[in-house]
Design a protein around this motif. Sequence first.
Motif: not given
Length: 565
Positions: A379-391
């Motif tokens: 789940g943490t990796y999914r959150d990190l991927m969402a932050r990557w796309k938003a950056a």
Amino acid sequence: MSESTENPTPEAQDADGAAETPLAETQSSEARPTEAQPTEAQPGSPDTGATPAVAPEAQAPEAGTGSPEAPAPEAPTEIPEASATPADTSKAAPAPTPVPRPRPVPTPAAVPRAPRPGAPRPGAAAAGAPAAPAGDVHPVVPDEAAATKAAVAFGRVDDDGTVYVREAAGERSVGQFPGVGADEAMALYVRRYLDLHAKVALFEARLASTDLTVKEIDATLAKLQEETAEPAAVGDLDALREQVERLSATAAGRREQIAAERAAAKAAAVASRTQIVEAAERIAATDPERMQWRPAGEELRALLDGWKEAQRSGPRIDRSSEESLWKRFSHARTAFDRERRHFFAELEQRNASAKSTKEEIVAEAERIASSTDWGPTAGTYRDLMARWKAAGRANRKDDDALWARFRAAQDEFFHARDAANAEIDAAYGENLVVKEELLTQAEALVPVTDLATAKNTLRDIQDRWEEAGKVPRGDLQRVEGRLRAVEKAVRDAEDAQWSRKNPEQQARAEGAAAQLESAIAELEADLSAAQAAGDERRVAEATAALEARRSWLEQIVRAAQDSRG
């Protein structure tokens, strides 16, 4: 060759370098004639026009040593050479007595002369070049001979060698050629007339067939008007002046044509420059967010090269228009450069911000890559991927490098999780076999024919299902879905049976039946009364209502029977 001040020929010296003999000394040459040598055109000579070629004078062979004291016999001439002058005397000749002149008129010594066609240059004898044979006489051109004859009719020669020309205004002295025959004196001034006539004819031809500039037209026309005003020449000078005046009118039309062509060329040049400016302004006005900066910059450079080429090789336009267009062009280029710098400055800031954010994401991803807490970490990796796309995107080079690190951390974690799940799945393989056998027994209960038996059997299967334990993750959804389908079928059968035996429904059905029976009794009584009275309308109405209520009652009774089983 013609004689002209524009192309002077430096051939005024004899073989041993002596200067040209003055007029006073040349008059003694009558006793010993020599070949006339061409002299360089004098700056003050009235005849500056180009002299067309005439029949050359026959040349006498010169001494092989090239000595100036060796006289050459004079060859006969059919037409006297226009540039002929009394020959230079030898150094041993006695000094001649000057001939008195009535007035200061041009003399042959002051007349510019050109080398005769076929005649050797003065320096050729000193160099030992062979002379032309004495009998080599070129024929006279018929047209020139006729023109010479016509021109001679307009002049005369006095006994003292003074030459006159007849014009509409009267007779005018044009010069003096003492010491020679009248024909030879006349030939010099006729030659000048023919030279002027040839220059006028040449200008007329060039005016009609070549692209002369206005400056060339004006300069040539002014020169011809000056030379034909009072030339020292013999011929039809009035007709020549009229021809020059006609050429003035033609030149005026030609000037207007050139001016119109120049105006059209300037208008086309202004239109071309305007197109360049408008193209640059369209580029500068493009939305920076939609701008393709590299192609747009190349297009602007091409427009600038086009502007420079138009300045270098195109028609000149008026200064005010050029400055106005250049200001617009320069403003468009400046606006484009300003927006480009602003855009890339903001882009650099966004890239730096995105890079910083993604570096934090990558650091966190690398920190949890070795975690064995599979669910929360995934789940943490999914959150990190969402932050990557938003950056957003960073610089391409930095972005690619950071993505490689982020992907490597993800791969490390998920590969470890897949390996752990593979071990678990291998241990749960036997449980899967047991549950598939239970599914076979459960699916045999459908469709449900005996609800009580089906419920008891399913309950037993569910107990053994729980005892069997977990199955591999890849088969979990499949086997669970099959068991849920059997459970749903049994539950639907139970709900249907309850609906049929519902006491509330039975009570409502019995009440409806009682109401219908009472209504039927009343309708039967009404029907009997109507029949007794012979009222056919009431009979028909009562009969229809009675049949409808009996049909309703029959349906309610049947439903009640079905609910009772």
